[in-house]
Design an enzyme around this catalytic site. Structure first.
Site, PDB file in Angstrom:
ATOM      1  N   HIS A  43       0.860  -1.191   0.000  1.00  0.00           N
ATOM      2  CA  HIS A  43       0.000   0.000   0.000  1.00  0.00           C
ATOM      3  C   HIS A  43       0.897   1.242   0.000  1.00  0.00           C
ATOM      4  O   HIS A  43       1.179   1.822   1.043  1.00  0.00           O
ATOM      5  CB  HIS A  43      -0.910  -0.012   1.225  1.00  0.00           C
ATOM      6  N   GLU A  70      -2.624  -1.719  -3.175  1.00  0.00           N
ATOM      7  CA  GLU A  70      -3.718  -0.933  -2.597  1.00  0.00           C
ATOM      8  C   GLU A  70      -3.366   0.551  -2.625  1.00  0.00           C
ATOM      9  O   GLU A  70      -2.186   0.914  -2.575  1.00  0.00           O
ATOM     10  CB  GLU A  70      -3.942  -1.321  -1.130  1.00  0.00           C
ATOM     11  N   HIS A 190      -7.974  -5.861   7.457  1.00  0.00           N
ATOM     12  CA  HIS A 190      -7.760  -4.810   8.457  1.00  0.00           C
ATOM     13  C   HIS A 190      -8.023  -5.364   9.862  1.00  0.00           C
ATOM     14  O   HIS A 190      -9.151  -5.681  10.221  1.00  0.00           O
ATOM     15  CB  HIS A 190      -8.630  -3.569   8.235  1.00  0.00           C
TER      16      HIS A 190
END
Length: 237
Positions: A43, A70, A190
């Protein structure tokens, strides 16, 4: 079996804290795959405080499993993804100064914007996923954008799991059923950890992939990266 994609951002955070190239992000990605993980997630953020844009290119030739990038689809991010052509791009609406992702897309409000991006990615052979809260309206909205998959934002589940696991999981079960009916693939991520991953996997139907980074790296400090990945793979069977 639900696939495990390991987010290696925290490895880059540790490297950047000292400078130099230790730990080596590319070597860790190789090792993670050798230990059995079925994907690598990164990410990159505009301030490059963990994964750097150079890392994105360095990792491309060594990721032999699934490569998931991401991020917030600012122009620099979009251009990079179109050039690198990962297996999957996951669109996340995080602010530039966010410590970590903290909300999913409003897929109704941003339908046209997301649909345009998704069309471009898919035309370039890149699977698309949208980061969404466990909200039925947002799932239906995601289907209307043309995305291939959704990634369910699981912080609420992780927080509620220790208090009332049945109540915590139910919105995700409902969303997964609806997503499957709408021909959407289902990812999640997450704050999933060794403590809650088996329960999530056993109760959320049609779960194709989980992306786990922070918890996995923290657990690996005590038990080792190989051992922790083996535990995740066992719990995801």
């Amino acid at each position: 079996m639900t696939k495990l994609s390991v987010n290696i951002n925290k490895i880059a955070t540790l490297r950047n804290a000292r400078g130099g190239n230790m730990p080596n992000v590319v070597q860790v990605a190789k090792d993670v795959q050798k230990f059995g993980a079925q994907g690598i997630t990164i990410h990159p953020r505009p301030d490059q405080r963990h994964i750097r844009y150079d890392d994105v290119y360095d990792l491309k030739p060594i990721v032999t499993t699934e490569y998931n990038i991401e991020g917030n689809p600012i122009k620099k991010f979009v251009d990079m993804v179109l050039e690198v052509k990962p297996t999957q791009v996951t669109l996340v609406p995080d602010a530039e100064d966010a410590i970590t992702s903290n909300a999913g897309w409003d897929t109704i409000k941003h339908k046209d914007y997301l649909a345009e991006l998704i069309s471009e990615f898919k035309n370039n052979g890149i699977r698309t996923s949208i980061f969404v809260d466990p909200n039925l309206d947002m799932i239906e909205g995601a289907a209307n954008t043309g995305t291939d998959r959704i990634e369910l934002y699981t912080e609420a589940f992780a927080e509620g799991f220790v208090k009332n696991n049945k109540a915590a999981i139910q919105p995700y079960v409902d969303c997964a059923h609806l997503a499957h009916q709408l021909d959407l693939g289902i990812n999640a991520g997450h704050d999933l950890s060794l403590k809650n991953i088996r329960y999530f996997k056993e109760n959320v139907p049609h779960l194709q992939e989980v992306s786990i980074g922070h918890a996995l790296i923290c657990e690996a400090i005590y038990e080792g990266l190989d051992a922790v990945i083996q535990q995740y793979l066992t719990k995801l069977k």
